[in-house]
Design a protein around this motif. Structure first.
Motif, PDB file in Angstrom:
ATOM      1  N   LEU A   1      -5.559  -1.184   0.159  1.00  0.00           N
ATOM      2  CA  LEU A   1      -5.108  -0.161  -0.719  1.00  0.00           C
ATOM      3  C   LEU A   1      -3.666  -0.542  -1.183  1.00  0.00           C
ATOM      4  N   GLU A   2      -2.795  -1.310  -0.568  1.00  0.00           N
ATOM      5  CA  GLU A   2      -1.515  -1.644  -1.038  1.00  0.00           C
ATOM      6  C   GLU A   2      -1.805  -2.642  -2.128  1.00  0.00           C
ATOM      7  N   LYS A   3      -2.880  -3.477  -1.973  1.00  0.00           N
ATOM      8  CA  LYS A   3      -3.025  -4.566  -2.938  1.00  0.00           C
ATOM      9  C   LYS A   3      -3.406  -3.817  -4.406  1.00  0.00           C
TER      10      LYS A   3
ATOM     11  N   MET B   1       0.868   5.995   9.393  1.00  0.00           N
ATOM     12  CA  MET B   1      -0.450   5.717   9.165  1.00  0.00           C
ATOM     13  C   MET B   1      -0.781   4.217   8.810  1.00  0.00           C
ATOM     14  N   GLU B   2       0.395   3.485   8.242  1.00  0.00           N
ATOM     15  CA  GLU B   2       0.006   2.095   7.626  1.00  0.00           C
ATOM     16  C   GLU B   2      -1.036   2.321   6.554  1.00  0.00           C
ATOM     17  N   SER B   3      -0.952   3.330   5.661  1.00  0.00           N
ATOM     18  CA  SER B   3      -2.270   3.552   4.654  1.00  0.00           C
ATOM     19  C   SER B   3      -2.345   2.492   3.788  1.00  0.00           C
TER      20      SER B   3
ATOM     21  N   TRP C   1       3.165  -9.394   9.617  1.00  0.00           N
ATOM     22  CA  TRP C   1       4.018  -9.304   8.207  1.00  0.00           C
ATOM     23  C   TRP C   1       3.105  -8.570   7.357  1.00  0.00           C
ATOM     24  N   THR C   2       3.584  -8.011   6.412  1.00  0.00           N
ATOM     25  CA  THR C   2       2.945  -7.774   5.234  1.00  0.00           C
ATOM     26  C   THR C   2       3.806  -8.204   4.120  1.00  0.00           C
ATOM     27  N   LYS C   3       3.742  -7.609   2.814  1.00  0.00           N
ATOM     28  CA  LYS C   3       4.452  -7.846   1.458  1.00  0.00           C
ATOM     29  C   LYS C   3       4.765  -9.449   1.420  1.00  0.00           C
ATOM     30  N   GLU C   4       3.978 -10.332   2.057  1.00  0.00           N
ATOM     31  CA  GLU C   4       4.237 -11.632   1.745  1.00  0.00           C
ATOM     32  C   GLU C   4       5.167 -12.300   2.518  1.00  0.00           C
TER      33      GLU C   4
ATOM     34  N   ILE D   1      12.444   2.635  13.239  1.00  0.00           N
ATOM     35  CA  ILE D   1      11.462   3.341  12.392  1.00  0.00           C
ATOM     36  C   ILE D   1      10.928   2.748  11.446  1.00  0.00           C
ATOM     37  N   ASN D   2       9.844   3.009  10.785  1.00  0.00           N
ATOM     38  CA  ASN D   2       9.079   2.728   9.484  1.00  0.00           C
ATOM     39  C   ASN D   2      10.015   3.415   8.438  1.00  0.00           C
ATOM     40  N   ASP D   3       9.962   2.694   7.362  1.00  0.00           N
ATOM     41  CA  ASP D   3      10.510   3.344   6.240  1.00  0.00           C
ATOM     42  C   ASP D   3       9.844   4.706   6.028  1.00  0.00           C
ATOM     43  N   THR D   4       8.667   4.832   6.035  1.00  0.00           N
ATOM     44  CA  THR D   4       8.195   6.150   5.566  1.00  0.00           C
ATOM     45  C   THR D   4       8.624   7.113   6.712  1.00  0.00           C
TER      46      THR D   4
ATOM     47  N   HIS E   1       3.356  -0.113  -0.012  1.00  0.00           N
ATOM     48  CA  HIS E   1       3.025   1.074   0.261  1.00  0.00           C
ATOM     49  C   HIS E   1       2.638   1.428   1.394  1.00  0.00           C
ATOM     50  N   ASN E   2       2.903   2.966   1.656  1.00  0.00           N
ATOM     51  CA  ASN E   2       2.585   3.315   3.175  1.00  0.00           C
ATOM     52  C   ASN E   2       2.804   4.966   3.165  1.00  0.00           C
ATOM     53  N   THR E   3       2.394   5.523   4.082  1.00  0.00           N
ATOM     54  CA  THR E   3       2.440   6.807   4.143  1.00  0.00           C
ATOM     55  C   THR E   3       2.515   7.360   5.519  1.00  0.00           C
TER      56      THR E   3
HETATM   57  C1  BGC Z   1       4.027  -1.938   5.178  1.00  0.00           C
HETATM   58  C2  BGC Z   1       4.712  -0.696   6.115  1.00  0.00           C
HETATM   59  C3  BGC Z   1       5.843  -0.244   4.920  1.00  0.00           C
HETATM   60  C4  BGC Z   1       5.502  -0.399   3.457  1.00  0.00           C
HETATM   61  C5  BGC Z   1       6.588   0.181   2.536  1.00  0.00           C
HETATM   62  C6  BGC Z   1       3.953  -2.040   3.730  1.00  0.00           C
HETATM   63  O1  BGC Z   1       3.636  -3.311   3.382  1.00  0.00           O
HETATM   64  O2  BGC Z   1       3.176  -2.590   6.156  1.00  0.00           O
HETATM   65  O3  BGC Z   1       5.038  -0.710   7.167  1.00  0.00           O
HETATM   66  O4  BGC Z   1       6.102   1.190   5.358  1.00  0.00           O
HETATM   67  O5  BGC Z   1       5.285  -1.585   3.034  1.00  0.00           O
HETATM   68  O6  BGC Z   1       7.621  -0.417   2.687  1.00  0.00           O
END
Ligand code: BGC
Length: 435
Positions: free
Chosen positions: A266-268, A237-239, A154-157, A190-193, A217-219
């Motif tokens: 980077l997301e943080k 990329m899960e950037s 998981w991401t985004k908590e 699919i991923n949202d990107t 965030h992701n690209t």
């Molecule tokens: C997720 C990505 C997703 C992005 C934007 C990130 O936390 O790991 O998969 O594309 O959030 O929603």
């Protein structure tokens, strides 16, 4: 130390020069190459098993867009001539205190979460009708095929139990069957990107990348010859996990207090979920230094919401909105004009740094797909920061131009609103039509 001296120090820490951005772009590109080759890299470079649409996709489909605290369900019709009509779209919260549920925390489990989603699909799908279903699932997934995606973490908590390590296609499939939706067949995850890129490329040219600049965030980008297929394929990329970024003491503190310290560096530093956290750390340091009054709310997570950041960034004149936010969120009702202006500058530094770091990652991607810089490239972007945060899109373009002084505008961005849901519909039609 005075407020001025403190601010000068913070300004230096949070400002990234054009040279610093170019260095980040170079290491981003290197991480891309390593990740694609299966070598250790902070970029996961996940294959999507889908390329760009050709506009001939056709049929009635259901799409699910799941990636934040709301899930959207869409019924759409693609006409086979690059037109898509959204017939129904409904948004449902995954957290509803009044109704007594939260499907995103560790009290909830996979069957509750996917059962909830399937029940929402049942509200949209026509009884007895058959549809291919595309599912945007915006978390890092190891993809083994277009409809097989195992959640890495998981991401985004998010913390829902029993989902990490599982195949999302199987979890949704079981929930749809349990809800009696025999005609609704999950065909694509699919991923949202990726969804954003599909949606933008459906009607525009030169869309080589897509990004989400919102809560997360992701690209992703189109790899012209993917090592797995030898054909063009979109790569997620899960950037947000990119770690070649210079962390300040404020970022270190945000990371330490997060659900997964060390991950999503980077997301943080850039995404909507965390920008308020970075700002809170800076403001709390100013309070510790005695140049802002103390407040126990400096220790409270998520006290500054995206909307508060926007209000402060859009503020002018006597900074009445900034004063209101500082009173409401921190109980600080009598800040001086200099203190209010310092708060606004902190927010601006944090937000502008976000846009510049994101720009550096786009530049790194452009360097990878077009090392000679011969072509123009466009990044389709969705998300609240890009769409709504005052000046964000401008700062992003400014940074891109700084990194390409000889060809300003060659690398540009375009809003692709709600692309992730539309993209899931396009993916469903693409796969649904395949022989
Ligand atoms: C997720 C990505 C997703 C992005 C934007 C990130 O936390 O790991 O998969 O594309 O959030 O929603």
């Amino acid at each position: 130390m005075t407020l001025d001296i403190q601010l000068t120090k913070i300004r230096q820490e949070l400002t990234l020069s054009a040279e610093a951005l170019a260095d980040i772009a170079t290491s981003f590109r290197k991480a891309m190459v390593e990740g694609l080759a299966g070598q250790p890299s902070s970029l996961k470079m996940l294959p999507s098993f889908i390329g760009l649409p050709n506009g001939r996709e056709k049929g009635s489909v259901i799409a699910i867009d799941f990636g934040g605290t709301n899930v959207r369900v869409i019924e759409a019709e693609l006409d086979g001539a690059a037109k898509i009509e959204v017939r129904q779209m409904k948004r449902f919260p995954l957290i509803d205190a009044a109704a007594g549920y939260n499907h995103t925390n560790q009290e909830a489990d996979a069957s509750q979460l996917f059962g909830f989603i399937a029940a929402r699909v049942a509200e949209i799908a026509k009884p007895g009708a058959s549809y291919p279903l595309g599912h945007t699932f915006s978390f890092p997934c190891e993809q083994l095929g277009i409809n097989q995606a195992r959640l890495i973490h998981w991401t985004k908590e998010f913390r829902t139990r029993g989902v990490e390590g599982q195949d999302i296609g199987a979890l949704l499939g079981a929930a749809l069957a349990k809800a009696g939706l025999a005609g609704v067949k999950g065909v694509a995850i699919i991923n949202d990107t990726v969804g954003t890129q599909l949606a933008a490329a459906y009607s525009q040219r030169n869309i080589d990348m897509a990004s989400i600049c919102g809560t997360g965030h992701n690209t992703c980008y189109l790899e012209p010859r993917h090592p797995l297929s030898g054909k063009p394929m979109i790569v997620n990329m899960e950037s947000g996990n990119f770690d070649g970024v210079p962390q300040t003491r404020f970022d270190v503190a945000v990371d330490r207090e997060s659900e997964r310290p060390g991950a999503q560096r980077l997301e943080k530093m850039v995404s909507g979920y965390y920008l308020g956290e970075v700002a809170r750390q800076v403001l709390s340091t100013l309070a510790v230094e005695g140049v802002l009054p103390a407040s126990e709310a400096f220790g409270r997570k998520q006290v500054l919401k995206g909307i508060d950041l926007d209000r402060i960034l859009a503020d002018t004149g006597a900074l009445a909105q900034t004063a209101e936010v500082m009173q409401r969120c921190f109980g600080l009702g009598s800040l001086s004009a200099a203190q209010l202006s310092a708060v606004q500058e902190v927010l601006r530094l944090v937000a502008r740094r976000s846009a510049r770091l994101v720009a550096a990652s786009f530049q790194g991607t452009a360097l990878h797909i077009d090392p000679q810089g011969a072509q123009a490239h466009k990044v389709a972007i969705d998300g609240s920061l890009y769409e709504k945060m005052p000046n964000y899109a401008l700062w992003l373009q400014e940074a891109l131009d700084e990194m390409n002084p000889a060809s300003r505008g060659r690398l540009s961005t375009v809003l692709a609103k709600d692309g992730s849901g539309i993209g899931a519909a396009i993916a469903a039609a693409t796969v649904g039509m395949a022989p």
